[in-house]
Design an enzyme around this catalytic site. Structure first.
Site, PDB file in Angstrom:
ATOM      1  N   GLY A  46       0.836  -1.197   0.000  1.00 33.62           N
ATOM      2  CA  GLY A  46       0.000   0.000   0.000  1.00 33.62           C
ATOM      3  C   GLY A  46       0.868   1.242   0.000  1.00 33.62           C
ATOM      4  O   GLY A  46       2.060   1.182   0.338  1.00 33.62           O
ATOM      5  N   GLN A  51       2.849  10.095   1.772  1.00 36.26           N
ATOM      6  CA  GLN A  51       4.158   9.445   1.883  1.00 36.26           C
ATOM      7  C   GLN A  51       5.092   9.863   0.751  1.00 36.26           C
ATOM      8  O   GLN A  51       6.303   9.753   0.871  1.00 36.26           O
ATOM      9  CB  GLN A  51       4.011   7.910   1.846  1.00 36.26           C
ATOM     10  CG  GLN A  51       3.352   7.330   3.085  1.00 36.26           C
ATOM     11  CD  GLN A  51       3.273   5.822   2.999  1.00 36.26           C
ATOM     12  OE1 GLN A  51       2.374   5.276   2.374  1.00 36.26           O
ATOM     13  NE2 GLN A  51       4.220   5.131   3.610  1.00 36.26           N
ATOM     14  N   CYS A  91       5.728  -0.215   7.679  1.00 40.43           N
ATOM     15  CA  CYS A  91       5.404   0.980   6.906  1.00 40.43           C
ATOM     16  C   CYS A  91       6.620   1.385   6.087  1.00 40.43           C
ATOM     17  O   CYS A  91       7.741   1.386   6.598  1.00 40.43           O
ATOM     18  CB  CYS A  91       5.003   2.117   7.851  1.00 40.43           C
ATOM     19  SG  CYS A  91       4.546   3.633   6.992  1.00 40.43           S
ATOM     20  N   LEU A  92       6.389   1.723   4.828  1.00 40.88           N
ATOM     21  CA  LEU A  92       7.492   2.134   3.963  1.00 40.88           C
ATOM     22  C   LEU A  92       8.135   3.432   4.462  1.00 40.88           C
ATOM     23  O   LEU A  92       9.268   3.735   4.094  1.00 40.88           O
ATOM     24  CB  LEU A  92       6.991   2.317   2.520  1.00 40.88           C
ATOM     25  CG  LEU A  92       6.538   1.024   1.825  1.00 40.88           C
ATOM     26  CD1 LEU A  92       5.910   1.338   0.473  1.00 40.88           C
ATOM     27  CD2 LEU A  92       7.708   0.056   1.664  1.00 40.88           C
ATOM     28  N   HIS A 133      -4.564   1.448   7.679  1.00 41.58           N
ATOM     29  CA  HIS A 133      -3.203   1.998   7.775  1.00 41.58           C
ATOM     30  C   HIS A 133      -3.037   3.172   6.801  1.00 41.58           C
ATOM     31  O   HIS A 133      -2.487   4.214   7.164  1.00 41.58           O
ATOM     32  CB  HIS A 133      -2.213   0.858   7.471  1.00 41.58           C
ATOM     33  CG  HIS A 133      -0.778   1.250   7.393  1.00 41.58           C
ATOM     34  ND1 HIS A 133       0.172   0.824   8.305  1.00 41.58           N
ATOM     35  CD2 HIS A 133      -0.095   2.016   6.503  1.00 41.58           C
ATOM     36  CE1 HIS A 133       1.353   1.322   7.974  1.00 41.58           C
ATOM     37  NE2 HIS A 133       1.224   2.038   6.883  1.00 41.58           N
ATOM     38  N   GLU A 134      -3.552   3.012   5.572  1.00 45.42           N
ATOM     39  CA  GLU A 134      -3.396   4.073   4.555  1.00 45.42           C
ATOM     40  C   GLU A 134      -4.270   5.288   4.881  1.00 45.42           C
ATOM     41  O   GLU A 134      -3.829   6.434   4.710  1.00 45.42           O
ATOM     42  CB  GLU A 134      -3.749   3.546   3.158  1.00 45.42           C
ATOM     43  CG  GLU A 134      -2.963   2.334   2.664  1.00 45.42           C
ATOM     44  CD  GLU A 134      -1.463   2.457   2.818  1.00 45.42           C
ATOM     45  OE1 GLU A 134      -0.943   3.577   2.927  1.00 45.42           O
ATOM     46  OE2 GLU A 134      -0.793   1.402   2.860  1.00 45.42           O
ATOM     47  N   HIS A 137      -2.593   7.512   7.261  1.00 51.50           N
ATOM     48  CA  HIS A 137      -1.605   8.401   6.627  1.00 51.50           C
ATOM     49  C   HIS A 137      -2.267   9.702   6.158  1.00 51.50           C
ATOM     50  O   HIS A 137      -1.680  10.773   6.272  1.00 51.50           O
ATOM     51  CB  HIS A 137      -0.953   7.724   5.419  1.00 51.50           C
ATOM     52  CG  HIS A 137       0.201   6.813   5.745  1.00 51.50           C
ATOM     53  ND1 HIS A 137       1.351   7.241   6.372  1.00 51.50           N
ATOM     54  CD2 HIS A 137       0.395   5.494   5.504  1.00 51.50           C
ATOM     55  CE1 HIS A 137       2.201   6.226   6.504  1.00 51.50           C
ATOM     56  NE2 HIS A 137       1.644   5.142   5.983  1.00 51.50           N
TER      57      HIS A 137
HETATM   58  O1  GNR Z   1       3.957  -2.545   2.667  1.00 50.61           O
HETATM   59  C1  GNR Z   1       3.287  -2.422   3.700  1.00 50.61           C
HETATM   60  N1  GNR Z   1       2.992  -3.511   4.433  1.00 50.61           N
HETATM   61  C2  GNR Z   1       2.092  -3.505   5.484  1.00 50.61           C
HETATM   62  C3  GNR Z   1       2.071  -4.626   6.312  1.00 50.61           C
HETATM   63  C4  GNR Z   1       1.182  -4.679   7.368  1.00 50.61           C
HETATM   64  C5  GNR Z   1       0.312  -3.653   7.591  1.00 50.61           C
HETATM   65  C6  GNR Z   1       0.326  -2.526   6.787  1.00 50.61           C
HETATM   66  C7  GNR Z   1       1.212  -2.450   5.728  1.00 50.61           C
HETATM   67  S1  GNR Z   1       1.213  -1.058   4.706  1.00 50.61           S
HETATM   68  C8  GNR Z   1       2.869  -1.069   4.144  1.00 50.61           C
HETATM   69  C9  GNR Z   1       3.065  -0.015   3.076  1.00 50.61           C
HETATM   70  C10 GNR Z   1       2.867   1.346   3.684  1.00 50.61           C
HETATM   71  O2  GNR Z   1       3.633   1.878   4.432  1.00 50.61           O
HETATM   72  N2  GNR Z   1       1.746   1.955   3.398  1.00 50.61           N
HETATM   73  O3  GNR Z   1       1.470   3.155   3.940  1.00 50.61           O
HETATM   74 NI    NI Z   2       2.593   3.230   5.802  1.00 47.09          NI
END
Ligand code: GNR
Ligand code: NI
Length: 167
Positions: A46, A51, A91-92, A133-134, A137
């Protein structure tokens, strides 16, 4: 197509609240394509526009095992949710750290697709976790905010150290 630069925690730009998209035009579709390319290259499941330093309410997701099911969500809103579950998240923008976070188990999401058409989606499991999660952000929120202050500070210190060594 272009690879975009991903901001890293504790960059203050990750704390901005993103604004809704008013018109889904070619520029937005170009951004969606660039975000998908950046997400697949990372690799991640995601990516949210803030980001990559764009404060618009746009997310892309692909939780399929083959990475052949891109999902674009514009102005996403959770309209209902049920249950709670724990999931190990990464999270990236916080590379190298993984921690358990509590999220709703099942969600119903409303948003616009890449043609600007409204649609609704029911999600559970990894997809539901990723959408929550997104959307966080888009509101300037990161998974580390759910951790204890001690854990969050430890992660912040390590991230700041990494940044010093990469400058
Ligand atoms: O790549 C991602 N893996 C992930 C694993 C578990 C829960 C959420 C994520 S999202 C993350 C990519 C990211 O940072 N998206 O904002
Ligand atoms: Ni993230």
């Amino acid at each position: 197509m272009a690879l975009l630069h991903i901001l890293h925690y504790p960059d203050p730009r990750l704390r901005l609240v993103s604004t809704p998209v008013t018109a889904v035009d070619d520029a937005i579709r170009q951004l969606l394509d660039d975000m998908l390319e950046t997400m697949y290259a990372a690799p991640g499941i995601g990516l949210a526009a803030p980001q990559v330093d764009v404060t618009k309410r746009i997310i892309v997701i692909d939780t399929s095992s083959k990475g052949d099911a891109p999902l674009c969500l514009i102005n996403p809103e959770i309209v209902s949710h049920e249950g709670v579950g724990m999931f190990e998240e990464g999270c990236l923008s916080v590379p190298g750290f993984h921690e358990n976070v509590e999220r709703a188990q099942q969600i119903k999401v409303r948003g616009l697709d890449r043609d600007g058409q409204p649609f609704e989606l029911e999600a559970e499991g990894l997809l539901a976790v990723c959408i929550q999660h997104e959307i966080d952000h888009l509101d300037g929120k990161l998974f580390v905010d759910y951790l204890s202050e001690i854990k969050r500070n430890r992660i912040q210190k390590k991230m700041e150290k990494q940044r010093r060594f990469s400058m």
